[in-house]
Design an enzyme around this catalytic site. Sequence first.
Site, PDB file in Angstrom:
ATOM      1  N   SER A  29      50.467  31.813  50.128  1.00  0.00           N
ATOM      2  CA  SER A  29      49.866  30.750  49.413  1.00  0.00           C
ATOM      3  C   SER A  29      49.093  31.377  47.923  1.00  0.00           C
ATOM      4  O   SER A  29      48.743  32.484  47.911  1.00  0.00           O
ATOM      5  CB  SER A  29      48.581  30.091  50.220  1.00  0.00           C
ATOM      6  OG  SER A  29      47.997  29.132  49.307  1.00  0.00           O
ATOM      7  N   TYR A  83      40.712  29.730  54.157  1.00  0.00           N
ATOM      8  CA  TYR A  83      42.113  29.572  54.530  1.00  0.00           C
ATOM      9  C   TYR A  83      42.872  30.630  53.425  1.00  0.00           C
ATOM     10  O   TYR A  83      43.763  31.288  54.252  1.00  0.00           O
ATOM     11  CB  TYR A  83      42.850  28.146  54.001  1.00  0.00           C
ATOM     12  CG  TYR A  83      44.000  28.022  53.617  1.00  0.00           C
ATOM     13  CD1 TYR A  83      45.123  28.013  54.697  1.00  0.00           C
ATOM     14  CD2 TYR A  83      44.342  28.082  52.390  1.00  0.00           C
ATOM     15  CE1 TYR A  83      46.354  27.858  54.513  1.00  0.00           C
ATOM     16  CE2 TYR A  83      46.031  27.882  52.068  1.00  0.00           C
ATOM     17  CZ  TYR A  83      46.780  27.816  53.002  1.00  0.00           C
ATOM     18  OH  TYR A  83      48.032  27.645  53.195  1.00  0.00           O
ATOM     19  N   LYS A  94      45.599  33.950  54.805  1.00  0.00           N
ATOM     20  CA  LYS A  94      46.809  34.304  54.232  1.00  0.00           C
ATOM     21  C   LYS A  94      46.980  35.709  53.468  1.00  0.00           C
ATOM     22  O   LYS A  94      47.839  36.329  53.857  1.00  0.00           O
ATOM     23  CB  LYS A  94      47.042  33.528  53.053  1.00  0.00           C
ATOM     24  CG  LYS A  94      47.153  31.918  53.734  1.00  0.00           C
ATOM     25  CD  LYS A  94      48.646  31.713  54.475  1.00  0.00           C
ATOM     26  CE  LYS A  94      48.698  30.572  55.170  1.00  0.00           C
ATOM     27  NZ  LYS A  94      50.046  30.300  55.971  1.00  0.00           N
TER      28      LYS A  94
HETATM   29  C1  WQD Z   1      45.690  18.884  43.601  1.00  0.00           C
HETATM   30  C2  WQD Z   1      44.987  18.164  42.400  1.00  0.00           C
HETATM   31  C3  WQD Z   1      42.471  17.970  43.037  1.00  0.00           C
HETATM   32  C4  WQD Z   1      43.102  15.320  46.185  1.00  0.00           C
HETATM   33  C5  WQD Z   1      45.630  23.093  48.233  1.00  0.00           C
HETATM   34  C6  WQD Z   1      45.273  24.048  48.757  1.00  0.00           C
HETATM   35  C7  WQD Z   1      46.028  25.252  48.583  1.00  0.00           C
HETATM   36  C8  WQD Z   1      47.497  25.010  48.739  1.00  0.00           C
HETATM   37  C9  WQD Z   1      47.936  23.889  48.130  1.00  0.00           C
HETATM   38  C10 WQD Z   1      48.250  25.692  50.915  1.00  0.00           C
HETATM   39  C11 WQD Z   1      43.508  19.130  42.148  1.00  0.00           C
HETATM   40  C12 WQD Z   1      43.327  16.853  42.882  1.00  0.00           C
HETATM   41  C13 WQD Z   1      43.455  15.974  45.191  1.00  0.00           C
HETATM   42  C14 WQD Z   1      42.418  14.007  45.835  1.00  0.00           C
HETATM   43  C15 WQD Z   1      42.310  14.601  43.661  1.00  0.00           C
HETATM   44  N1  WQD Z   1      47.837  24.799  50.132  1.00  0.00           N
HETATM   45  N2  WQD Z   1      42.966  15.629  44.005  1.00  0.00           N
HETATM   46  N3  WQD Z   1      42.260  13.683  44.378  1.00  0.00           N
HETATM   47  O1  WQD Z   1      43.708  22.014  45.911  1.00  0.00           O
HETATM   48  O2  WQD Z   1      45.685  22.406  44.294  1.00  0.00           O
HETATM   49  O3  WQD Z   1      45.592  23.172  46.531  1.00  0.00           O
HETATM   50  O4  WQD Z   1      47.048  22.773  48.571  1.00  0.00           O
HETATM   51  O5  WQD Z   1      48.564  26.568  50.558  1.00  0.00           O
HETATM   52  O6  WQD Z   1      45.583  26.195  49.373  1.00  0.00           O
HETATM   53  O7  WQD Z   1      43.677  24.497  48.384  1.00  0.00           O
HETATM   54  O8  WQD Z   1      45.934  20.917  46.012  1.00  0.00           O
HETATM   55  O9  WQD Z   1      46.866  18.436  46.277  1.00  0.00           O
HETATM   56  O10 WQD Z   1      44.239  19.359  47.282  1.00  0.00           O
HETATM   57  O11 WQD Z   1      44.776  18.909  44.731  1.00  0.00           O
HETATM   58  O12 WQD Z   1      41.800  14.336  42.311  1.00  0.00           O
HETATM   59  O13 WQD Z   1      42.470  13.014  46.816  1.00  0.00           O
HETATM   60  O14 WQD Z   1      44.648  16.740  42.713  1.00  0.00           O
HETATM   61  O15 WQD Z   1      41.164  18.169  42.427  1.00  0.00           O
HETATM   62  O16 WQD Z   1      43.296  18.949  40.827  1.00  0.00           O
HETATM   63  P1  WQD Z   1      45.202  22.095  45.589  1.00  0.00           P
HETATM   64  P2  WQD Z   1      45.378  19.255  46.216  1.00  0.00           P
END
Ligand code: WQD
Length: 322
Positions: free
Chosen positions: A116, A140, A144
Amino acid sequence: MTILIIGGAGYIGSHVAREFLDQGHHVTVYDNLSSGLRENLFPEAHFIHGDIQDYPSLLRVAQGGFDALVHLAAYKAAGESMVKPEKYSLNNINGTVHILNAAVEAKIPFMVFSSSAAVYGEPAYLPVDEKHPTNPENYYGFTKLEIERFLGWYEQLKGIRFASLRYFNAAGYDVHGRITGLEQNPANLIPVIMEAACGMRAEVQVFGNDYATPDGTGVRDYIHVNDLAAGHVAALDHISRYKQSLIVNLGSETGLSVQEILEAARRISGKPIPARIVGRRPGDPGKLTASAQYARETLGWTPRYSDIDTLIKTSWEVYRKY
Ligand code: WQD
């Protein structure tokens, strides 16, 4: 090749299994169905219901004469990992040690591992390439990174060749509509938006609009799950052909903001999708994008489906039925 896909009933695993089948490989899926779904299984693939914590069962299966294994069996909620590290230690770390030991005992020479972008932590520069320092911000991501270190040692000591694929933000659904299982209690942006679009939740909470990005909302590198799946096939092809391990980013190299995705989802679904700005989520960088140059050069891999419309349309095709 004959391939054991551990975690092959999950969201990414099922797309990976589909791609290996499409490329003419023989596939066995091993999954405990804790988050994987029976509806994500394919009749052409053999399925064994089992847990990576159950070493005797895992070993028995691994001894089925496989050329390679693909390991995607992990918990992946970064926020939860900070509250329940024990769960992530047991499943992600101990579970992987079992898989590695079973691979050694069963003489499976090649392994593709789901890593990741979380291994990098707060980006020191953009786009993030594989030389970027690794400094995970959540447990997490730590699991990894630890597993990548195990892989390095098992390569050195036991000759296992591995590909560790550092996924950026996996999104979308099979472009041919063959996979339709919904993730349970999603925390990632696009499924959250899709749930709001079809009335499964009241609104989308936007985690901050005061980042140093063009519209103030968070920017990420979304990679379509079919493109990710193709990356697994290319990676296994590479390590088995050249007998050389690799650690490689899989990303689209395109930054999309929360606001852009919301607007695209409203346009494509025709639904209003209520959204409310709330505070920043702890540990969220403003912007994270990949350099995928290494994947392009070593694997000949380029994303085909990771444009915003395909990401949203393929997701909406699945969610609109709910
Ligand atoms: C994306 C963007 C949020 C939800 C995570 C894990 C990472 C990887 C991928 C596995 C950000 C914003 C999100 C919501 C929002 N996983 N958001 N409202 O955090 O980039 O990565 O998933 O390997 O390890 O941390 O992905 O989809 O949670 O967020 O505004 O309800 O959407 O702040 O900018 P993230 P995400």
